[in-house]
Design an enzyme around this catalytic site. Structure first.
Site, PDB file in Angstrom:
ATOM      1  N   GLY A  45       0.831  -1.187   0.000  1.00 15.59           N
ATOM      2  CA  GLY A  45       0.000   0.000   0.000  1.00 15.59           C
ATOM      3  C   GLY A  45       0.878   1.254   0.000  1.00 15.59           C
ATOM      4  N   SER A 112       6.651  -4.276  -2.067  1.00 14.54           N
ATOM      5  CA  SER A 112       6.198  -2.931  -2.409  1.00 14.54           C
ATOM      6  C   SER A 112       6.356  -2.035  -1.182  1.00 14.54           C
ATOM      7  CB  SER A 112       4.762  -2.993  -2.930  1.00 14.54           C
ATOM      8  OG  SER A 112       4.407  -1.818  -3.589  1.00 14.54           O
ATOM      9  N   TRP A 113       5.286  -1.373  -0.714  1.00 11.56           N
ATOM     10  CA  TRP A 113       5.400  -0.608   0.524  1.00 11.56           C
ATOM     11  C   TRP A 113       5.852  -1.494   1.684  1.00 11.56           C
ATOM     12  CZ3 TRP A 113       6.076   3.416   3.427  1.00 11.56           C
ATOM     13  CH2 TRP A 113       5.684   3.379   4.774  1.00 11.56           C
ATOM     14  N   ASP A 266       8.340  -4.832 -13.677  1.00 12.16           N
ATOM     15  CA  ASP A 266       7.545  -4.191 -12.640  1.00 12.16           C
ATOM     16  C   ASP A 266       7.363  -2.724 -13.007  1.00 12.16           C
ATOM     17  OD1 ASP A 266       6.573  -2.993 -10.293  1.00 12.16           O
ATOM     18  OD2 ASP A 266       7.699  -4.351  -8.995  1.00 12.16           O
ATOM     19  N   HIS A 294       4.652  -6.522 -11.152  1.00 11.48           N
ATOM     20  CA  HIS A 294       4.736  -6.113  -9.745  1.00 11.48           C
ATOM     21  C   HIS A 294       4.067  -7.075  -8.771  1.00 11.48           C
ATOM     22  CE1 HIS A 294       5.138  -3.329  -6.397  1.00 11.48           C
ATOM     23  NE2 HIS A 294       3.830  -3.392  -6.171  1.00 11.48           N
TER      24      HIS A 294
END
Length: 315
Positions: A45, A112-113, A266, A294
């Site tokens: 996120g 990711s985050w 990605d 991704h």
């Protein structure tokens, strides 16, 4: 035989909520082996929340699997709240959770985050991190945010045009500011369509091959508000990272073993960030997946992640 795909679905053996102050209560759960090696899953996120599929990266006979929803995300309360919601707050929350569950140290697994938060936590508490498996590296640099809001148009001009089309034409030069205005409007008739447009843009660009099911997952009303609002809040504040960013403090975790899994194509978090990270981290190796974007659930990514977790069993 080595395992190369997700483990069967399992239910948690324990779950609860953890008050962390500022009016926030975090949802957490444990699955797998209560006496096993602890592993912490850090969702993306920010604001996306964790889900049942995330337990399946880990052998439940070996790992004590801990998942939680970060402030404002998923099943944590209050939903989509950005009050006292910063990276340092989340790092403190992880420490509170570790203490509450009586875990001395753990493997960090985040994409990711989730990779940003894993690095932030490890730099703050290196003695609590046994190893890390990170995917789809996001370092929170201005260049990465510029890519998300502008550069993606080079590869996804249609998705980018749809993303901007939700905004008044005179505000499209600064989509982050424009979306913040809409996403934080109290009227659901204003913030819900904006959240759907934001989340749909991210979902569309997250896979190498178009995946309507993945985009639909991004489009659920409850999910989109948390994701879009909290992402916009963090992006507007530079991810609340320290001066020098994450790469400026890698000496604190140089000794920690790490595996970086990165899709070659990605488009949300281009692989230049993974490349820069591995060259600043002596303890890490980089695995480029040649046929993936991704999403953690793309076949090549999820198989490689499961293999990496298996390789970490003896650390």
């Amino acid at each position: 035989m080595p395992r190369h795909d997700l483990f069967p679905d399992i239910a948690p053996y324990e779950s609860g909520t953890l008050p962390v102050g500022d009016g926030h209560e975090l949802y957490w759960e444990q699955a797998g082996n209560p006496a096993g090696r602890p592993v912490l899953f850090l969702h993306g996120g920010p604001g996306a929340g964790s889900g049942a599929v995330h337990r399946r990266f880990f052998d439940p006979t070996h790992w004590r699997i801990v998942l939680f929803d970060q402030r404002g995300a998923g099943r944590s309360r209050p939903h989509a709240s950005v009050v006292a919601n910063t990276t340092p707050h989340l790092v403190q929350d992880i420490e509170r959770l570790r203490t509450a569950l009586n875990i001395p140290d753990w493997l960090l697994f985040g994409g990711s985050w989730g990779s940003t938060l894993a690095l932030s936590y490890a730099q703050a508490h290196p003695e609590r991190v046994r190893a890390m498996i990170l995917r789809g590296i996001f370092l929170g640099r201005p260049s990465e945010l510029d890519w998300f809001f502008h550069g993606l148009a080079q590869v996804f001009p249609d998705a980018h045009a749809a993303f901007l089309s939700h905004l008044p034409e005179h505000e499209r030069h600064d989509p982050l500011a424009a979306y913040c205005r809409l996403l934080f409007d109290p009227d659901p008739a204003i913030h819900l369509p904006a959240a759907r447009a934001w989340s749909g843009y991210e979902g569309t660009c997250s896979t190498l091959i178009p995946a309507p099911a993945a985009v639909a997952g991004f489009a659920r009303d409850r999910a989109v508000i948390g994701l879009a609002r909290i992402e916009a809040h963090y992006f507007r504040h530079g991810l609340f990272l320290p001066p020098g960013g994450l790469l400026g403090h890698m000496e604190r975790i140089a000794h920690i073993p790490g595996i970086i899994v990165q899709g070659r194509y990605d488009m949300i978090c281009p692989c230049t960030s993974a490349w820069d990270l591995v060259h600043a981290w002596p303890g890490a190796t980089l695995s480029l997946v040649p046929d993936a974007g991704h999403s953690a659930l793309e076949p090549g990514i999820r198989r490689r992640l499961v293999t990496c977790v298996e390789e970490m069993r003896t650390l």
